[in-house]
Design an enzyme around this catalytic site. Structure first.
Site: not given
Ligand SMILES: *Cc1c(COP(=O)(O)O)cnc(C)c1O
Length: 382
Positions: A200
């Site tokens: 992210k």
């Molecule tokens: C990455 C992501 C999540 C989940 O995040 P994690 O920290 O990996 O649990 C939820 N929604 C979207 C759209 C994502 O890209």
């Protein structure tokens, strides 16, 4: 069972490709600086919540423009705990998009509810004009996803929620520093959920997430829910979960947060450069870009391409890490079989899945690399 420790293949391909989505070794080239800060935590034995988490939560809340940011174990937990804090449970329905990452749906399902899908617009975000038709007496919440870091049409979504007495939880996992009419993505609903997964825009060395809210009451509830419901060592207000943001991850996150303006601005600049170079090529559709009112932060840089699979293979063979986020919409996943959806139910989402492809736009991508990608794509369509 095969793949007991399945890792997404993006982690394996770094050496095979020249222009990569994975930039983590560059991102954390200064890891010794972070380790020194982690050393402080170890010396104090301050592993659970504590000062580093507290400080990071305050700083993060300021970046989003919300009153409270509560650190939790992951973005998925931020979504799940938000739904639970709002009372979502067995028998409820939550309206969301079929064009998202699996975790959005997983959070709804593990909260006990059933996801009800609404098709997307050409910009990959839920189409607010179709939401009302999906509302039933069981609907409890709307869960829009700011896909690729482009905010959804929050005015329309909030108006619908108000009219029908529904809660709104924003999946803002792609949306740190994204803005809608001057306000931060993740600050509109009862809760906004963020992820700090290594891939992210704001990332840590494992998992981490945040639930943001402007409500003192909901913030209090979230703080209890992530930590066994404990008021203090001896008193439990509610029997709940263990999903705290690790103190060590908070140290990493604070370090990266100092660079977030640069991270965001680089992504935007790289994306707009690709837009300018790739527009006008027949075979490529650039999604609608809303200037002014909307700040899109391009966690993912996705366009729609004719002969997508062929182009992806062509680029990969030439060292470019072209990816598909994602080829199968949620309503057609094996895990969705019980809900009775079929191909053709959400034609825009299905068309997006069949044609979308993403190019790397992170802060370590150079203009030279971008020019090479553009050259290759032009060659392909010539
Ligand atoms: C990455 C992501 C999540 C989940 O995040 P994690 O920290 O990996 O649990 C939820 N929604 C979207 C759209 C994502 O890209």
């Amino acid at each position: 069972m095969a793949n007991q420790n399945f890792l997404p293949d993006q982690y394996d391909r770094t050496d095979a490709l020249d222009i990569n989505h994975n930039y983590l070794p560059d991102q954390f080239a200064d890891y010794e600086e972070i380790l020194a800060k982690v050393g402080e935590v170890v010396r104090k034995g301050d592993f659970t919540l504590g000062r580093a988490v507290d400080q990071f939560e305050r700083d993060f809340a300021e970046v989003v423009g919300v009153k409270h940011a509560i650190g939790v174990g992951s973005g998925t937990d931020a979504l799940f705990l938000s739904l639970k804090a709002l009372g979502v449970s067995e028998g409820d329905e939550v309206i969301t998009t079929p064009f998202t990452f699996y975790a959005t749906i997983g959070a709804i399902v593990t909260a006990g509810a059933r996801p009800v899908f609404v098709d997307v617009l050409d910009d990959f975000n839920i189409n607010p004009d179709n939401i009302e038709a999906a509302i039933t007496p069981k609907t409890k919440a709307i869960l829009p996803v700011h896909w690729s870091g482009k905010p959804c049409r929050m005015d329309d979504i909030l108006a619908i929620a108000n009219r029908h007495g529904l809660k709104v939880v924003e999946d803002s996992c792609h949306g740190i520093q994204a803005k809608y009419k001057g306000k931060g993505a993740g600050s509109f609903g009862e809760f906004g959920a963020f992820s700090m997964h290594p891939l992210k825009n704001l990332n840590v060395w494992g998992d981490g997430g945040l639930a943001c809210t402007n409500s003192d009451e909901l913030a209090e509830k979230m703080r209890l829910m992530r930590n066994h419901g404990l008021i203090d060592r001896n008193r439990c207000a509610m029997f709940a979960y263990n999903s705290r943001l690790d103190t060590i991850q908070a140290v990493v996150a604070s370090h990266v947060l100092q660079k977030i303006d640069h991270i965001t601005e680089s992504r935007i600049a790289n994306s707009l450069y690709f837009d300018s170079q790739l527009s006008g090529i027949s075979g490529i559709t650039i999604p609608q870009r809303d200037s002014g009112e909307v700040k899109q932060v391009f966690h993912i840089y996705s366009l729609r391409y004719e002969r997508r699979d062929e182009l992806q293979a062509y680029l990969e063979a030439r060292g470019v890490d072209a990816k598909v986020h994602y080829p199968i919409p949620m309503h057609l996943q094996p895990g969705a079989a019980d809900w009775g959806y079929k191909p053709g139910d959400f034609p825009v989402a299905e068309a997006c899945c069949a044609t979308t492809m993403s190019l790397p736009v992170h802060e370590f991508v150079t203009r030279e690399q971008q020019d090479r990608v553009v050259y290759l794509i032009k060659e392909f369509y010539r």
